[in-house]
Design an enzyme around this catalytic site. Structure first.
Site, PDB file in Angstrom:
ATOM      1  N   TYR A  88      37.207 -49.564   8.909  1.00 56.10           N
ATOM      2  CA  TYR A  88      37.024 -48.119   8.808  1.00 56.10           C
ATOM      3  C   TYR A  88      35.771 -47.815   7.994  1.00 56.10           C
ATOM      4  O   TYR A  88      35.595 -48.333   6.903  1.00 56.10           O
ATOM      5  CB  TYR A  88      38.243 -47.437   8.168  1.00 56.10           C
ATOM      6  CG  TYR A  88      38.093 -45.943   8.212  1.00 56.10           C
ATOM      7  CD1 TYR A  88      38.312 -45.249   9.394  1.00 56.10           C
ATOM      8  CD2 TYR A  88      37.656 -45.226   7.096  1.00 56.10           C
ATOM      9  CE1 TYR A  88      38.121 -43.882   9.476  1.00 56.10           C
ATOM     10  CE2 TYR A  88      37.458 -43.865   7.169  1.00 56.10           C
ATOM     11  CZ  TYR A  88      37.696 -43.199   8.363  1.00 56.10           C
ATOM     12  OH  TYR A  88      37.494 -41.852   8.435  1.00 56.10           O
ATOM     13  N   LYS A 141      32.155 -36.486  15.569  1.00 56.28           N
ATOM     14  CA  LYS A 141      32.999 -37.025  16.649  1.00 56.28           C
ATOM     15  C   LYS A 141      34.379 -36.346  16.663  1.00 56.28           C
ATOM     16  O   LYS A 141      34.965 -36.159  17.727  1.00 56.28           O
ATOM     17  CB  LYS A 141      33.131 -38.543  16.514  1.00 56.28           C
ATOM     18  CG  LYS A 141      31.806 -39.303  16.698  1.00 56.28           C
ATOM     19  CD  LYS A 141      31.190 -39.101  18.081  1.00 56.28           C
ATOM     20  CE  LYS A 141      29.985 -39.993  18.303  1.00 56.28           C
ATOM     21  NZ  LYS A 141      29.351 -39.815  19.615  1.00 56.28           N
TER      22      LYS A 141
END
Ligand code: NAP
Length: 235
Positions: free
Chosen positions: A154, A164
């Site tokens: 991550y 996004k």
């Protein structure tokens, strides 16, 4: 024959998608903001190139006119062009830094989608594939350890991840507004490209798989969904 336009298709995942869709028999327009890079990429795979800077209104409208004159319609639009933005600590990220990411990643997708809507509406089975990222998923951001199969590492980023996340919501809103067009978001997964200095663990062949699949399904497939290479990605 299916007519497909891919933005940012001169390299990386966009180019691999263009190559595969050409192989599958699509008429492919390689969108590129640099005419020489676009022409070289298109020539290498037997595609057509079209000058397309997703941040420039006039350029995008001219690209839509160029495709209208040659093909009359568009079956598949792949909003792929994107940038990662600056790698900075959250405290140091400015509005300008975020604008520099949203301008191509989010506003670019809106600008291109809007300009090509009339051509998509002339298709019998239109589809729009928005190339998003698992990093844009709120569910994954809230609990990355539960979703390592989608995002093995991550990476926190105020600009990229929020661009996004907004692209994901944009996809859902477009899907609701245009039931006749299949609008989906896809996550190629962490792929070795210039975007991440080739640190990604997948090849472009592996990463592009989900983009190609949704483009091939076209308007006959699902809408308002978020897919990765191993299935549905949580929003
Ligand atoms: P890349 O190799 O850096 O390619 C990015 C492409 O976008 C290039 O063709 C670039 O054109 C183009 N582009 C950037 N700004 C543009 C603009 N204003 N107008 C038109 N084209 C523009 O990156 P990639 O990894 O293939 O990324 C493609 C998409 O996949 C992006 O949306 C990215 O966020 C997404 N994605 C990537 C990964 C990954 O791990 N690689 C994971 C998830 C999602 P130039 O050559 O002219 O710069």
């Amino acid at each position: 024959m299916t007519t497909t336009l891919i933005t940012g298709a001169n390299r990386g995942l966009g180019f691999e998608t263009a190559r595969r869709l050409r192989e599958a028999g699509h008429t492919v327009y390689v969108g590129a903001r640099d005419p020489e890079r676009g022409r070289a990429a298109a020539e290498a795979i037997g595609a057509r190139s079209v000058l397309l800077d997703v941040t420039d209104d006039d350029c995008v409208l001219a690209a839509a006119e160029y495709v209208r004159e040659r093909s009359g319609h568009l079956d598949v639009l792949v909003n792929n062009a994107g940038v990662a933005g600056p790698r900075k600590e959250a405290a140091d990220i400015t509005v300008e830094d975020i604008e520099a990411v949203y301008t191509p990643n989010l506003f670019g997708a809106v600008r291109v989608t809007q300009a090509f809507l009339p051509l998509l509406q002339k298709s019998s089975a239109p589809a729009v594939v928005n190339v998003s990222s698992g990093l844009g998923s709120l569910a994954i951001a809230a609990d990355p350890e539960q979703h390592v199969s989608h995002v093995p590492v991550y990476y926190a980023s105020l600009g990229y991840n929020t661009s996004k996340a907004a692209l994901n919501m944009l996809t859902v809103q477009y899907a609701k507004a245009f039931p006749g067009i299949a609008f989906n978001a896809v996550d190629p997964g962490w792929t070795a490209t210039d975007l991440n200095g080739h640190t990604g663990i997948q090849t472009v062949e592996e990463g592009a798989q989900v983009i190609v699949r949704l483009a091939m399904e076209g308007g006959g497939g699902p809408t308002g969904k978020f897919f990765g290479n191993s299935g549905i990605v949580p929003w």
